[in-house]
Design an enzyme around this catalytic site. Structure first.
Site, PDB file in Angstrom:
ATOM      1  N   GLY A 124       1.573   7.987  -8.387  1.00 53.30           N
ATOM      2  CA  GLY A 124       0.445   6.613  -8.142  1.00 53.30           C
ATOM      3  C   GLY A 124       0.848   6.434  -6.623  1.00 53.30           C
ATOM      4  N   CYS A 125      -0.739   5.794  -6.966  1.00 52.21           N
ATOM      5  CA  CYS A 125      -0.783   5.588  -5.684  1.00 52.21           C
ATOM      6  C   CYS A 125      -1.204   4.112  -4.627  1.00 52.21           C
ATOM      7  CB  CYS A 125      -1.909   7.263  -4.302  1.00 52.21           C
ATOM      8  SG  CYS A 125      -1.156   8.780  -5.087  1.00 52.21           S
TER       9      CYS A 125
END
Lengths: 506, 403
Positions: free
Chosen positions: B21-22
């Site tokens: 996730g970013c």
């Protein structure tokens, strides 16, 4: 000289005498001459029974059951009953044994050894009932790239220069495999073509020509040009969505067609343009194709004859060297390539070939897809794979291994009522499917059969969407060749290597 | 920061891709004015929820005006030998104009810091290969075959700075504040595999294309096999690299206009296409038929920096918008911002009373937002795919009988 040796029958007709009303309906329905009325009761000649189930289904009193003959041969693990029967049959008549449907040896299915991936946490799965999941695909050859020219003065002005070759759309990545009028009945063909039209998919004609009654289904029909050239004329070529040159068939690689004269009725004789009652045996090779460059010429000739309006492709049986052969075919100009695995079905084939020649379709898809990629050709062609795609799970795995379209025929027959008695070559099909006898053909109601085929493929397509959704994919185009979403759990890791699939747990 | 795993993942993790996730943020100044990295550091480091200290990075465009005609290689090396081998290999394939350490704030107590190097490079002329193509081969060769070496970026007048740590740590380490660029991209990540590695952090770069990505590509297998036909080797254990390679293939090799390329990557649904007029249907169906394997599936939002020939920032999400993307335009209309969270913009406006956004909007799913140097906001991500585009076709799809 025939020296018949009594072979233990496989089946027995069990009649419940209390429930039997002696209406003789079963006698009328049995097309194999098993049942008769001796004036007192229904009697059966079990030696002739093929377990087609017609009598049992039709009996109004529910009095008939087909059971296995419990009479027992001395057991032997190597000389099984089947092998002994083959030897008795051959020592009886000295001929090549015929068989129908696909390979019946209990060889492990690789499809069954593959598992599908699904989303957890890091990527959300998609519910196909709430979100759009696309299963539409294009059929035909595509260019390697598109050329757009940007307008120098206007940033937003672009024009597409590339002219694409003929392509058509299908609503599902499913095709009904080639079954000729001759191997199956007029009604069966009619039901299949109608279903294909209503589903907006395609169906193959096999090598038996196309009856003029069916020209209206041309937009959903792939016609076949096989070594016998049965029924091939300009009308035939012009009434198809695509043309396929049939080099081989999964059930009998290296063989031509076998339609016994019993099945060549006047209807068949007209459509195939051959004399009534004559065996329709198409040659083993095409006698104008002895090499790859000959094939390229025929592809070019067919394209020329159809004014480049429809895709022209080639079907080959999956054999040891399918990959380089496939590359040659694509380089030879084929717009699509059909691979038929060693389990593929047939109306009639020598048992020796059906049961022992060819390779599994799973391995052929993987090898051909990989080789075409190495040559930079894969994305330009449509790859169709069949033999045997039994249900949606096989379809999904075939696509994930690299096929664009899954082709199947047996499930279509089974949907129409086939009980898989494997007697297609005798022309006595009691369900009106693999026969040309009018009184039997009548038994198959075209609309009911059509609706059953439609239901079947509709459910496959829904299951495909369910799997795509679980994988977090919203278009079947992103499943094709996505071997990353498959894992292998079978006994032979080398198979996984050939498939380009990791082992489960990796 | 983690002072390990610079140029490759530890062996035991190599059979799996890293999912993450970013946080993603970026901006472009339309007039080409260069600003320091401070702003983008603010934008990314506020997105703390989206990182776990295992990777962050920055891409800056316009930082090497002095060497703008040469390919700027940013390298990570584990060993001196890797550096020697790489520079030797480069030297054999062209001229190294300048070669130097990238200045860093390496803490003194680290006994095994990475060697972080840059080289400005002019490839040997070749009759049959474009210079970009030569660079592509060099990058593939170094990443795949030179041990302990990794190419972080290979474009002109730009560079990627990335590593394994929190975004603010990476910014400090590379002294991002000290660079001036007209386009900045920043990324912070939350990888699922604990080790993380420096090369695996974003942005992913190839030539002038840099990608920052939040999400997971469920079509990875299809895309990767498609790219393999064109000589792209996917060796980085992450799905983001396929996005960078696809942009390179579609925009540079196939020369598709950017807006068309984004339609190939996230095409309109067939149901939407059916509603359009015949001309638009033919164009979009031709794109879908030809580029079926380039289509990206799965949850993603990406921001791409591209500068061939005009520097451009592109924002794109998957067709269902399963990952967030927000865009904004400054009051003076000179700067276009994109971020995974609106908080990035709030951080800028709240820390500076003289600065506010003219508009903040949420681009539609599967629709590109494109901001171009000198041209401004070309597409705002709200209009339908072909709208604004004056498209024509001279070729196009020949409809078969079924259509």
């Amino acid at each position: 000289m025939a020296i018949v040796h009594e072979i233990l029958n496989y089946f027995k007709v069990e009649i419940n005498r209390e429930q039997c009303k002696k209406c003789k309906r079963c006698v009328n329905h049995c097309s194999y001459g098993v049942l008769s009325f001796n004036g007192e009761k229904i009697v059966s000649d079990d030696q002739k029974c093929v377990a087609c189930q017609r009598c049992a289904v039709m009996c109004p009193g529910n009095a008939i059951r087909i059971v296995q003959n419990e009479s027992f041969l001395p057991p032997h693990g190597n000389y099984t009953r089947k092998i002994r029967n083959i030897i008795w049959a051959q020592s009886g008549d000295g001929g090549v044994l015929l068989a129908a449907t696909g390979n019946d040896r209990p060889i492990r299915s690789i499809f069954d050894d593959l598992l599908l991936d699904a989303c957890q946490v890091t990527n959300p799965s998609i519910d196909p009932l709430r979100e759009k999941i696309e299963t539409k695909i294009f059929f035909g050859r595509r260019p390697e790239k598109l050329t757009f020219v940007s307008d120098q003065d206007d940033l937003e002005g672009v024009s597409l220069k590339t002219k694409l070759m003929p392509n058509f759309e299908m609503d599902m990545p499913i095709m009904v495999g080639h079954m000729s009028l001759g191997s199956i009945s007029y009604n069966a063909c009619h039901a299949i073509y109608k279903a294909a039209k209503e589903l907006n998919i395609v169906a193959g004609t096999g090598e038996g020509g196309l009856h003029p009654d069916f020209f209206e289904y041309a937009p959903n029909i792939i016609t076949e040009v096989a070594s016998g050239r049965f029924g091939v004329d300009l009308n035939y070529l012009h009434n198809a969505a695509a043309l396929e040159i049939k080099i081989g068939q999964g059930a009998k690689p290296g063989h031509g067609g076998h339609l016994p004269g019993e099945k060549v009725s006047s209807l068949i004789s007209q459509t195939r343009m051959i004399p009534k009652g004559s065996d329709a045996l198409s040659p083993y090779p095409h006698h104008d194709i002895y090499s790859i460059e000959d094939l390229a010429q025929l592809i070019a000739a067919l394209k020329e004859a159809t004014r480049y309006k429809v895709p022209v492709g080639v079907k080959i049986a999956a054999v040891h060297n399918s990959a380089p052969i496939a590359v040659g075919i694509v380089r030879g100009g084929a717009d699509f390539l059909t691979l038929d695995g060693f389990r593929g079905g047939t109306g009639a084939a020598p048992r020796i070939i059906r049961n022992h020649a060819g390779i599994p379709i799973e391995l052929a898809i993987a090898a051909v897809d990989e080789r075409l990629r190495q040559e930079g050709l894969r994305d330009q062609v449509t790859l169709i794979a069949g033999g045997s795609i039994r249900y949606s799970a096989d379809l999904i795995k075939a696509i994930a291994l690299g096929a664009d379209i899954g082709m199947c025929a047996m499930p279509v027959l089974i949907a129409m009522g086939c009980r898989v008695c494997q007697q297609c070559f005798r022309g006595l099909c009691s369900w009106g499917i693999a026969t040309q006898q009018k009184y039997l053909v009548k038994r198959l109601d075209v609309d009911i059969a059509k609706n059953r085929i439609k239901n079947l493929f509709h459910s496959w397509n829904e299951e495909l969407k369910e799997v795509l959704g679980a994988m977090g994919i919203d278009s079947v185009e992103s499943l094709r060749s996505n071997r990353d979403r498959l894992r292998y759990i079978g006994p032979n890791p080398h198979i996984a290597e050939i498939l380009g699939v990791k082992h489960a747990g990796e | 920061m983690r002072w390990e795993n610079y140029t490759s993942l530890p062996e035991q993790y190599r059979n799996q891709r890293v999912f993450d996730g970013c946080g993603i943020s970026g901006f472009i100044n339309i007039d080409g004015s260069r600003v320091s990295g401070d702003k983008v550091i603010d934008m990314i480091s506020i997105l703390k929820e989206r990182e776990n200290g295992l990777g962050a990075g920055f891409a800056a465009y316009g930082i090497y005006p002095k060497y703008k005609d040469y390919y700027a290689f940013h390298f990570l090396f584990d060993t001196i030998a890797a550096k020697t081998n790489t520079l030797h290999y480069l030297g054999n394939n062209g001229t190294i104009i300048a070669s130097e350490a990238i200045p860093t704030n390496t803490p003194t107590n680290i006994d095994n810091p990475p060697i972080i190097w840059r080289a400005f490079f002019d490839p040997k002329k070749s009759n049959n290969l474009e210079p970009d193509e030569i660079i592509l081969k060099i990058v593939m060769e170094i990443n795949a075959n030179i041990n302990n070496a990794f190419v972080m970026s290979s474009g002109k007048d730009m560079g990627v700075f990335k590593g394994n740590g929190w975004s603010h740590e990476i910014a400090d380490f590379y002294m991002i504040s000290g660079y001036n660029a007209y386009m900045w991209l920043a990324h912070s990540r939350f990888p699922t595999n604990t080790p993380g590695w420096w090369g695996g952090a974003h942005p992913f770069n190839l030539l002038n294309c840099s990608v920052i990505h939040n999400g997971e590509i469920t079509s990875y297998g299809t895309n990767q096999r498609y790219l393999s036909s064109y000589g792209y080797k996917c060796t980085l254990f992450t799905d983001t690299e396929v996005i960078a390679y696809l942009f390179d293939l579609l925009c540079r090799k196939h020369k598709l206009p950017l807006s068309i390329a984004t339609m190939a990557l996230a095409p309109p649904l067939y149901d939407e296409i059916e509603k359009l007029d015949k001309k638009d249907q033919i164009i979009l169906k031709s794109i879908r038929a030809t580029y079926r394997s380039a289509m990206l599936n799965g949850p993603f939002s990406i921001v791409v920096g591209y500068s061939n020939p005009v520097p451009t920032m592109i924002g794109l999400t998957d067709r269902k918008k399963l990952r967030p993307l927000v865009a904004a335009i400054s009051d003076d209309e000179n700067t276009i911002y994109m971020s995974s969270e609106e908080a990035s913009f709030k951080r800028l406006t709240s820390s500076n009373n003289n600065f506010s956004m003219k508009e903040i909007w949420h681009p539609k799913s599967g629709t590109a937002t494109i901001a171009m140097l000198g041209k401004g906001l070309v597409r705002n991500g709200l209009e339908p795919s072909l709208m604004k585009l004056k498209s024509k076709y001279e070729g196009g799809l020949v409809n078969g009988n079924c259509a």
